[in-house]
Design an enzyme around this catalytic site. Structure first.
Site, mmCIF file in Angstrom:
data_model
loop_
_atom_site.group_PDB
_atom_site.id
_atom_site.type_symbol
_atom_site.label_atom_id
_atom_site.label_comp_id
_atom_site.label_asym_id
_atom_site.label_seq_id
_atom_site.Cartn_x
_atom_site.Cartn_y
_atom_site.Cartn_z
ATOM 1 N N LYS A 38 21.102 20.904 24.594
ATOM 2 C CA LYS A 38 22.368 20.196 24.838
ATOM 3 C C LYS A 38 22.279 19.301 26.057
ATOM 4 C CE LYS A 38 25.791 22.781 22.296
ATOM 5 N NZ LYS A 38 27.068 23.464 22.280
ATOM 6 N N LYS A 82 17.789 22.465 13.080
ATOM 7 C CA LYS A 82 18.819 23.258 12.404
ATOM 8 C C LYS A 82 19.978 22.361 11.984
ATOM 9 C CE LYS A 82 21.644 24.609 16.328
ATOM 10 N NZ LYS A 82 22.370 25.559 17.132
ATOM 11 N N LYS A 100 26.736 20.610 13.254
ATOM 12 C CA LYS A 100 27.899 19.740 13.083
ATOM 13 C C LYS A 100 27.906 18.607 14.093
ATOM 14 C CE LYS A 100 30.140 23.574 15.355
ATOM 15 N NZ LYS A 100 30.607 24.895 15.030
HETATM 16 P P1 TYM Z 1 28.231 28.140 17.052
HETATM 17 O O1 TYM Z 1 29.682 27.822 17.107
HETATM 18 O O2 TYM Z 1 27.263 27.050 17.326
HETATM 19 O O3 TYM Z 1 27.859 28.738 15.634
HETATM 20 C C1 TYM Z 1 28.599 29.810 15.056
HETATM 21 C C2 TYM Z 1 27.668 30.714 14.275
HETATM 22 O O4 TYM Z 1 26.959 29.964 13.273
HETATM 23 C C3 TYM Z 1 25.564 30.204 13.375
HETATM 24 N N1 TYM Z 1 24.847 28.968 12.999
HETATM 25 C C4 TYM Z 1 23.882 28.896 12.073
HETATM 26 N N2 TYM Z 1 23.340 29.836 11.281
HETATM 27 C C5 TYM Z 1 22.379 29.436 10.414
HETATM 28 N N3 TYM Z 1 21.949 28.151 10.309
HETATM 29 C C6 TYM Z 1 22.458 27.177 11.087
HETATM 30 N N4 TYM Z 1 22.055 25.914 10.966
HETATM 31 C C7 TYM Z 1 23.482 27.536 12.025
HETATM 32 N N5 TYM Z 1 24.219 26.838 12.936
HETATM 33 C C8 TYM Z 1 25.035 27.731 13.530
HETATM 34 C C9 TYM Z 1 25.345 30.559 14.841
HETATM 35 O O5 TYM Z 1 24.170 31.290 15.024
HETATM 36 C C10 TYM Z 1 26.591 31.349 15.163
HETATM 37 O O6 TYM Z 1 26.443 32.704 14.799
HETATM 38 N N6 TYM Z 1 27.509 30.499 21.410
HETATM 39 C C11 TYM Z 1 27.992 30.648 20.056
HETATM 40 C C12 TYM Z 1 29.445 31.036 19.974
HETATM 41 C C13 TYM Z 1 29.804 32.263 20.728
HETATM 42 C C14 TYM Z 1 29.499 33.594 20.361
HETATM 43 C C15 TYM Z 1 30.093 34.407 21.382
HETATM 44 C C16 TYM Z 1 28.806 34.175 19.302
HETATM 45 C C17 TYM Z 1 30.506 32.302 21.896
HETATM 46 N N7 TYM Z 1 30.698 33.594 22.279
HETATM 47 C C18 TYM Z 1 29.963 35.792 21.329
HETATM 48 C C19 TYM Z 1 28.690 35.562 19.274
HETATM 49 C C20 TYM Z 1 29.264 36.363 20.278
HETATM 50 C C21 TYM Z 1 27.811 29.318 19.345
HETATM 51 O O7 TYM Z 1 27.694 28.286 19.944
HETATM 52 O O8 TYM Z 1 27.912 29.402 17.977
#
Ligand code: TYM
Length: 332
Positions: free
Chosen positions: A115, A197, A200
């Site tokens: 990022k 990956k 969005k």
């Molecule tokens: P975020 O919002 O980027 O993504 C949410 C969830 O989607 C999964 N994910 C994917 N899985 C498979 N293939 C992909 N291309 C892909 N893109 C995203 C992510 O692994 C995630 O599970 N930091 C976290 C949000 C967060 C969080 C937490 C998660 C904040 N606090 C506490 C768990 C526990 C994030 O940015 O996810």
């Protein structure tokens, strides 16, 4: 803390519309824990502002994401489903945990490196300390398991290290969480650059499928997906584009890789790509339609998220009070 059941916690950022990757890697697995775990799921709007957000869009995305989580099968009466900024304990514990997280640890986080390369004009402190806030999210609820996609494994491991460090000084305050990563679809790749990956925040909208995409858009994007010149439907490290499409097809249909390869033996991409598109349209249809239905009654969504915040705040306050006491803060 004495718990009757184990706790499942996860979160997702309202930083845009959610993708097929979010759905397959994370969201669709969350409801399955509701029968055996106390589930806590969160729309993490405080995480989203580590990159600039348009306020009107952020508001819309947060509400729509809340609706989507319900549409995926999370029952807001059974689980605690809430918006992060509504529970101040997250930001409060994050501060404490910042004081137990090392500069070197944060510097090694892949998401921070990616990022900060992408937003070179805005490498703010929040982007850097993001994992401490994520650790606070998880540790406030004495979480046992964290269902996430592969890209979040590193953050959950750091959360464990932070919890262990704190417990090492003050005794058993935090439960040590463990990441639970699905065997199929843990890393859905971009349809245009299959070495990255699916995200969005990618610039080329043909690289991702949104859960809210129309069937026409989904079909078009799969037809344009990058493959290779050897037009056989076979999974292999030197065929990342096709391998990704096979994985997506497996996730959408429940088939195994061998079954998919057999089904398309002797057939080219001209047949395979539209088949993947159709499978994904049907896979996502119920979530999209249910989200649209839920979004028509914003009053009800507001009632649910307020109720969720109240329940979350009660659990979070117990942990935060204990932490403050251990640290030596005077009682309020
Ligand atoms: P975020 O919002 O980027 O993504 C949410 C969830 O989607 C999964 N994910 C994917 N899985 C498979 N293939 C992909 N291309 C892909 N893109 C995203 C992510 O692994 C995630 O599970 N930091 C976290 C949000 C967060 C969080 C937490 C998660 C904040 N606090 C506490 C768990 C526990 C994030 O940015 O996810």
């Amino acid at each position: 803390m004495i718990k009757d059941r184990k706790v499942s916690f996860s979160g997702i950022q309202p930083s845009g519309n959610i993708t097929l990757g979010n759905y397959v890697g994370a969201l669709r697995n969350w409801p399955s824990y509701q029968d055996d775990y106390d589930c806590v799921y969160c729309v993490v709007d405080e995480h989203a502002i580590t990159v600039r957000q348009d306020p009107a869009k952020l508001r819309h995305h947060a509400l729509e994401l809340y609706a989507q989580l319900i549409a995926c099968g999370i029952d807001p009466e059974k689980s605690i489903l809430f918006i992060q900024s509504h529970v101040p304990a997250h930001a409060e514990l994050a501060w404490v945990l910042n004081c137990f997280t090392m500069f070197g640890e944060l510097s090694r986080m892949t998401q921070f490196k990616e990022k900060s390369a992408r937003h070179a004009d805005n490498i703010n402190a929040g982007l850097f300390t993001y994992p401490s806030l994520m650790a606070a999210d998880i540790l406030l609820y004495q979480t046992d398991i964290v269902p996430v996609g592969e890209d979040q494994r590193q953050h959950v491991e750091l959360t464990r290290d932070i919890a262990q460090r704190f417990n090492g000084v003050y005794g058993d305050v935090f439960t040590l969480p463990e990441a639970v990563i699905p065997t199929v679809g843990a890393r859905v790749m971009s349809l245009q650059e299959p070495d990255k990956k699916m995200s969005k925040s990618a610039e080329n909208e043909n690289s991702y499928i949104l859960v809210m995409d129309t069937p026409d858009a989904i079909m078009r994007k799969f037809k344009r997906a990058i493959t290779d010149s050897d037009a056989t439907v076979r999974k292999s490290p030197d065929k990342p584009g096709v391998s990704n499409l096979i994985d997506i097809y497996c996730a959408a249909t429940g088939m195994t890789v061998e079954e998919v390869e057999r089904q398309f033996e002797g057939k080219g991409y001209g047949e395979f790509k539209p088949a993947v598109g159709e499978a994904v349209v049907e896979f996502l249809r119920p979530v999209r339609e249910e989200t649209e239905r839920l979004m028509a009654d914003k009053g009800e969504l507001e009632r649910l998220y307020r109720q969720g915040a109240e329940k979350a705040a009660a659990v979070a306050a117990r942990t935060l009070t204990k932490v403050h006491k251990k640290l030596g803060f005077l009682p309020r």
